[in-house]
Design a protein around this motif. Structure first.
Motif, mmCIF file in Angstrom:
data_model
loop_
_atom_site.group_PDB
_atom_site.id
_atom_site.type_symbol
_atom_site.label_atom_id
_atom_site.label_comp_id
_atom_site.label_asym_id
_atom_site.label_seq_id
_atom_site.Cartn_x
_atom_site.Cartn_y
_atom_site.Cartn_z
ATOM 1 N N TRP A 191 -21.734 -22.426 -0.743
ATOM 2 C CA TRP A 191 -21.845 -21.055 -1.229
ATOM 3 C C TRP A 191 -20.624 -20.664 -2.054
ATOM 4 O O TRP A 191 -19.563 -21.298 -1.996
ATOM 5 C CB TRP A 191 -22.023 -20.088 -0.056
ATOM 6 C CG TRP A 191 -20.817 -19.969 0.842
ATOM 7 C CD1 TRP A 191 -19.790 -19.090 0.741
ATOM 8 C CD2 TRP A 191 -20.525 -20.787 1.980
ATOM 9 N NE1 TRP A 191 -18.866 -19.285 1.741
ATOM 10 C CE2 TRP A 191 -19.305 -20.326 2.523
ATOM 11 C CE3 TRP A 191 -21.178 -21.863 2.600
ATOM 12 C CZ2 TRP A 191 -18.723 -20.913 3.641
ATOM 13 C CZ3 TRP A 191 -20.598 -22.439 3.716
ATOM 14 C CH2 TRP A 191 -19.387 -21.960 4.223
ATOM 15 N N ASP A 236 -35.252 -26.503 2.114
ATOM 16 C CA ASP A 236 -34.145 -26.348 1.169
ATOM 17 C C ASP A 236 -34.243 -24.929 0.632
ATOM 18 O O ASP A 236 -35.301 -24.525 0.132
ATOM 19 C CB ASP A 236 -34.249 -27.352 0.024
ATOM 20 C CG ASP A 236 -33.960 -28.771 0.481
ATOM 21 O OD1 ASP A 236 -32.778 -29.155 0.472
ATOM 22 O OD2 ASP A 236 -34.920 -29.475 0.879
ATOM 23 N N ALA A 237 -33.155 -24.178 0.733
ATOM 24 C CA ALA A 237 -33.168 -22.763 0.350
ATOM 25 C C ALA A 237 -32.087 -22.486 -0.679
ATOM 26 O O ALA A 237 -30.958 -22.979 -0.570
ATOM 27 C CB ALA A 237 -32.963 -21.873 1.573
ATOM 28 N N LEU A 238 -32.469 -21.684 -1.673
ATOM 29 C CA LEU A 238 -31.531 -21.226 -2.695
ATOM 30 C C LEU A 238 -31.585 -19.706 -2.717
ATOM 31 O O LEU A 238 -32.621 -19.118 -3.023
ATOM 32 C CB LEU A 238 -31.906 -21.799 -4.063
ATOM 33 C CG LEU A 238 -30.928 -21.517 -5.208
ATOM 34 C CD1 LEU A 238 -29.557 -22.130 -4.930
ATOM 35 C CD2 LEU A 238 -31.495 -22.048 -6.525
ATOM 36 N N GLY A 251 -24.017 -16.666 -4.383
ATOM 37 C CA GLY A 251 -25.086 -17.657 -4.357
ATOM 38 C C GLY A 251 -24.885 -18.626 -3.211
ATOM 39 O O GLY A 251 -23.758 -18.844 -2.743
ATOM 40 N N ARG A 252 -25.989 -19.225 -2.764
ATOM 41 C CA ARG A 252 -25.914 -20.114 -1.605
ATOM 42 C C ARG A 252 -27.034 -21.140 -1.644
ATOM 43 O O ARG A 252 -28.183 -20.815 -1.961
ATOM 44 C CB ARG A 252 -26.008 -19.292 -0.322
ATOM 45 C CG ARG A 252 -25.840 -20.073 0.959
ATOM 46 C CD ARG A 252 -25.843 -19.134 2.148
ATOM 47 N NE ARG A 252 -25.360 -19.753 3.358
ATOM 48 C CZ ARG A 252 -25.107 -19.089 4.484
ATOM 49 N NH1 ARG A 252 -25.315 -17.775 4.522
ATOM 50 N NH2 ARG A 252 -24.665 -19.709 5.549
ATOM 51 N N TYR A 253 -26.683 -22.379 -1.296
ATOM 52 C CA TYR A 253 -27.678 -23.441 -1.150
ATOM 53 C C TYR A 253 -27.572 -23.996 0.258
ATOM 54 O O TYR A 253 -26.473 -24.298 0.756
ATOM 55 C CB TYR A 253 -27.454 -24.562 -2.156
ATOM 56 C CG TYR A 253 -28.302 -25.780 -1.884
ATOM 57 C CD1 TYR A 253 -29.672 -25.762 -2.126
ATOM 58 C CD2 TYR A 253 -27.738 -26.939 -1.349
ATOM 59 C CE1 TYR A 253 -30.459 -26.872 -1.858
ATOM 60 C CE2 TYR A 253 -28.514 -28.056 -1.078
ATOM 61 C CZ TYR A 253 -29.877 -28.018 -1.332
ATOM 62 O OH TYR A 253 -30.667 -29.110 -1.054
ATOM 63 N N ASN A 254 -28.731 -24.137 0.948
ATOM 64 C CA ASN A 254 -28.753 -24.629 2.317
ATOM 65 C C ASN A 254 -29.834 -25.691 2.465
ATOM 66 O O ASN A 254 -30.988 -25.478 2.098
ATOM 67 C CB ASN A 254 -29.004 -23.469 3.292
ATOM 68 C CG ASN A 254 -29.026 -23.916 4.744
ATOM 69 O OD1 ASN A 254 -29.947 -23.617 5.479
ATOM 70 N ND2 ASN A 254 -28.006 -24.648 5.171
ATOM 71 N N HIS A 255 -29.428 -26.840 2.996
ATOM 72 C CA HIS A 255 -30.342 -27.964 3.251
ATOM 73 C C HIS A 255 -30.394 -28.174 4.761
ATOM 74 O O HIS A 255 -29.360 -28.375 5.399
ATOM 75 C CB HIS A 255 -29.821 -29.224 2.547
ATOM 76 C CG HIS A 255 -30.544 -30.478 2.940
ATOM 77 N ND1 HIS A 255 -31.683 -30.910 2.294
ATOM 78 C CD2 HIS A 255 -30.281 -31.410 3.908
ATOM 79 C CE1 HIS A 255 -32.087 -32.044 2.841
ATOM 80 N NE2 HIS A 255 -31.261 -32.364 3.820
ATOM 81 N N TRP A 315 -38.022 -24.099 -0.340
ATOM 82 C CA TRP A 315 -38.939 -25.225 -0.406
ATOM 83 C C TRP A 315 -39.116 -25.726 1.020
ATOM 84 O O TRP A 315 -38.308 -26.493 1.550
ATOM 85 C CB TRP A 315 -38.377 -26.324 -1.296
ATOM 86 C CG TRP A 315 -38.305 -25.926 -2.743
ATOM 87 C CD1 TRP A 315 -39.249 -26.142 -3.705
ATOM 88 C CD2 TRP A 315 -37.211 -25.248 -3.398
ATOM 89 N NE1 TRP A 315 -38.838 -25.636 -4.910
ATOM 90 C CE2 TRP A 315 -37.580 -25.082 -4.756
ATOM 91 C CE3 TRP A 315 -35.976 -24.760 -2.983
ATOM 92 C CZ2 TRP A 315 -36.755 -24.460 -5.683
ATOM 93 C CZ3 TRP A 315 -35.155 -24.144 -3.897
ATOM 94 C CH2 TRP A 315 -35.538 -23.998 -5.234
ATOM 95 N N ASP A 363 -24.368 -26.783 3.853
ATOM 96 C CA ASP A 363 -24.288 -25.423 3.327
ATOM 97 C C ASP A 363 -23.230 -25.376 2.234
ATOM 98 O O ASP A 363 -22.108 -25.867 2.415
ATOM 99 C CB ASP A 363 -23.914 -24.466 4.460
ATOM 100 C CG ASP A 363 -24.556 -23.099 4.302
ATOM 101 O OD1 ASP A 363 -25.267 -22.894 3.311
ATOM 102 O OD2 ASP A 363 -24.325 -22.233 5.170
ATOM 103 N N GLY A 388 -34.413 -15.138 -3.100
ATOM 104 C CA GLY A 388 -34.303 -16.582 -3.233
ATOM 105 C C GLY A 388 -35.613 -17.284 -2.980
ATOM 106 O O GLY A 388 -36.654 -16.647 -2.760
#
Length: 688
Positions: free
Chosen positions: A391, A435-437, A409-413, A477, A389, A474
């Motif tokens: 952010w 994978d989420a943005l 903003g945040r990116y989560n794998h 994928w 994670d 957001g």
């Protein structure tokens, strides 16, 4: 005869002393908190005059140590009688002062921000002080009663003003814009020095180092004093588990009217914690924690697990945390280990929004194997997932609008290495890899107030009034399909004439990228309220209520696709495993804060009543109904880092009478999170 009479007189005097101590149970309160005034300390002369008056009253009440039992008892009765002349003068003054009425039984302490310093019933407080001094003086005559007295009783304090909401911004407003000069740190040990046990505990405890407290300050010498920043700093200090109280005092410079000095005074908590968890199946865990390691504010916790039936080893867990790492306001947390079939490895570094104009930033990695609860199946299964994670966000204060606008903003794998075999495109979506943005944008305003006897038991608590409006969007994928997420939320709350009221509305859902179909939508509505603090004799009480409504549309099947009465949306005395996609729940609780505090442990009694509707029908009132009610007791010492001890008795009912119930429950609970409108990393609306 004279010897026998002397011995009888000695016995009667001892009985009088012990009887007076028992009588003090009805009037003595725990140790007083740090003063909350933003102004300078009262002159020493006024304090010495007050002490002299109490000493003189005590001396007058207890002259003639060789009194008979009847005379001593009469003196005790006289000691608690009010001063008629003083009361008459107070009554005349109150009658001539507009808008200041004497409090009466069952009258609420109104939530009127900025008026926390109003006059209270001083005559009642003087009577309490006279009785307290009376019992203390009589107890000092004999060794046994003196030890018993110092072990049980604490210094008295005025509780009539507790619960009033104070806008501390107003207290600091007269000094706004002045240059900050010297900042002095004053620290106090967790306990007093009245008994040998308190003195021994203070010696075992390492008081928080002054540089650790100074590092938590949001201002420096030479800065302009901003009342809002000072109050936020108080809120930050109060949130530290190793501090039980914090006060910031302003002392004007007598030689320079543009300059003020600040005194930051803190009182430590007792930070060594021992806890145990015993399950009916035999699984047992023992934990030892120190929340202020070497006085630096670091948390170290060790836990060992075993089965008490065969003493089979279940693994160990270690946790380590550092608040405000190197003065950067980044918090570091680490946890790793094994507990029977579950395991964890967590590391996180984060900085939250602290000022109206500020930034947030964080990074986290989790590799956990946990028991996941599958409501529809009524079973649990092991699930192991890896999460990375990242952010960040920025907020800017707009003076013309008195609001802050922010972007996040945040990116989560996320990947799963252990899960049920039947995971599919529309089954168990909560166990899909992705994978989420996400991005968030919004406006918020927050003003901090202080009160007490809300979720704590006498310590100062900080709550916020304001609002937050946010839009989140957001792209995901996914393992089986790509999705677009859209969400809206609005939260607002504040103090009214009937108490604190907060409402929240959240709406979210997914759009399948290829087909454009709207699916897995959710609506969540919440209303929370607690009343003014009412007084009935020496007992204070509040009414709490929470109403929530959750509705799902186009939900899939499997894990986390159905609702239940779980988590913070539970029927407290029910064990029902009912599920649905349409839920209405009302939780109510009445809490009585008693005046009793043996050895500093505050006692609160409560009664609760829950009612809910849950099912799959679109019409909420055509779904099954459930209810539970009961009583309980909570015990809490604000000077200890220990969790609140709670004992609850209850029963659940349904449409056909008694239902599956959790009749008895013994638990420990942390202090509930206080309401806040500060932005957080963007997230999707969970269906729970």
């Amino acid at each position: 005869m004279m010897n026998n009479g002397s011995r009888c007189g000695g016995v009667l005097r001892r009985l009088t002393a012990v009887g007076g101590m028992l009588l003090a149970l009805w009037s003595v309160q725990p140790a007083s908190p740090l003063p909350s005034s933003a102004s300078s300390l009262p002159p020493a002369s006024s304090q010495s005059h007050s002490s002299s008056r109490r000493a003189a009253a005590a001396a007058g009440c207890f002259e003639g140590g060789e009194r008979s039992f009847v005379a001593a008892t009469a003196a005790n009765a006289a000691a608690v009688q009010p001063d008629s002349a003083r009361l008459a003068a107070d009554s005349i003054a109150a009658a001539r002062t507009p808008n200041k009425r004497r409090p009466v039984g069952n009258s609420p302490d109104r939530f009127s921000p900025g008026q926390g310093d109003q006059a209270v019933d001083s005559a009642s407080q003087r009577r309490t002080e006279r009785l307290y001094d009376s019992i203390r003086t009589k107890s000092d005559r004999h060794a046994v009663s003196r030890v018993l007295y110092k072990t049980i009783f604490r210094r008295s304090r005025d509780t009539t003003a507790e619960g009033r909401v104070v806008d501390e911004n107003r207290a600091f407003a007269p000094y706004a814009g002045k240059r900050i000069g010297e900042i002095r740190i004053e620290r106090e040990a967790p306990f007093g020095t009245d008994t040998w046990l308190e003195r021994a505990a203070n010696k075992l405890h390492t008081v928080t180092r002054p540089q650790i407290i100074r590092r938590d300050l949001l201002f420096r010498s030479g800065d302009r004093l901003d009342p809002q920043i000072v109050v936020r700093n108080l809120q930050l200090l109060q949130s530290r588990s190793y501090l039980s109280d914090a006060v910031i005092e302003v002392r004007p410079d007598s030689l320079d009217t543009t300059r003020v000095d600040l005194v930051v005074r803190t009182r430590d908590s007792w930070t060594i914690d021992i806890d145990a968890d015993l399950h009916a199946g035999g699984e047992t865990s023992l934990g030892l924690a120190e929340a202020n390691l070497f006085g630096r504010g670091h948390l170290l916790r060790l836990e060992t697990n075993f089965d008490y039936r065969g003493f089979d080893y279940g693994g160990n867990i270690v946790e380590y945390g550092v608040p405000n790492l190197f003065g950067s306001f980044f918090d570091f947390e680490f946890g790793a280990g094994r507990s029977f079939n579950t395991s964890r490895f967590d590391v996180e570094l984060r900085k939250n929004f602290l000022r109206p104009t500020d930034y947030e930033l964080g990074i986290a990695y989790h590799n956990d194997k946990v028991e996941h609860d599958f409501l529809v199946r009524d079973t649990t299964e092991l699930v192991k997932a890896r999460d990375f994670d990242l952010w960040g966000g920025y907020a800017r204060y707009l003076p013309a609008w008195r609001v802050s606008t922010y972007l996040t903003g945040r990116y989560n794998h996320r990947r799963l290495t252990l899960r049920p075999a039947d995971v599919g495109p529309t089954h168990h979506p909560a166990l899909h890899g992705y994978d989420a943005l996400l991005f968030g944008a919004g406006l918020y305003r927050e003003r901090v107030y202080s009160a007490s006897m809300i979720y704590g038991y006498g310590s100062r608590e900080y709550l916020s009034a304001g609002f937050k409006s946010e839009v989140v969007g957001g792209y995901l994928w996914g393992e089986f399909a790509d999705e677009l997420y859209l969400g809206l939320s609005h939260t607002m709350g504040g103090f009214t004439s009937i108490g604190y009221l907060m409402g929240k509305c959240m709406l979210g859902g997914y759009v399948e990228a290829r087909s454009g179909d709207w699916r897995r939508g959710a609506l969540d509505l919440q209303v929370r309220w607690f009343s003014n603090l009412f007084r009935s004799g020496r007992t204070r009480w509040r009414q709490f209520a929470a109403l929530s409504y959750t509705l799902g549309r186009g939900r899939f099947t499997g894990a986390d696709e159905s609702l239940g009465f779980t988590g913070d949306r539970e029927l407290h005395a029910s064990t029902t495993r009912a599920t649905g996609t349409n839920r209405l729940l009302l939780n109510t609780e009445t809490v009585f804060f008693t005046p009793y505090a043996p050895w500093g442990f505050r006692i609160a009694l409560f009664g609760f009543c829950d009612a809910g509707l849950l099912g799959y029908h679109d019409n909420i009132f055509r779904n099954a109904g459930f209810a539970s009610f009961g009583i309980g007791i909570r015990i809490r010492n604000e000077q200890l880092v220990f969790k609140t001890i709670q004992i609850r008795l209850g029963v659940a009912v349904g449409r056909r009478g008694l239902a599956e119930s959790r009749y008895f429950r013994f638990s420990s609970e942390s202090e509930l999170e206080q309401y806040s409108f500060t932005p957080e990393p963007p997230e999707r609306l969970l269906f729970e």
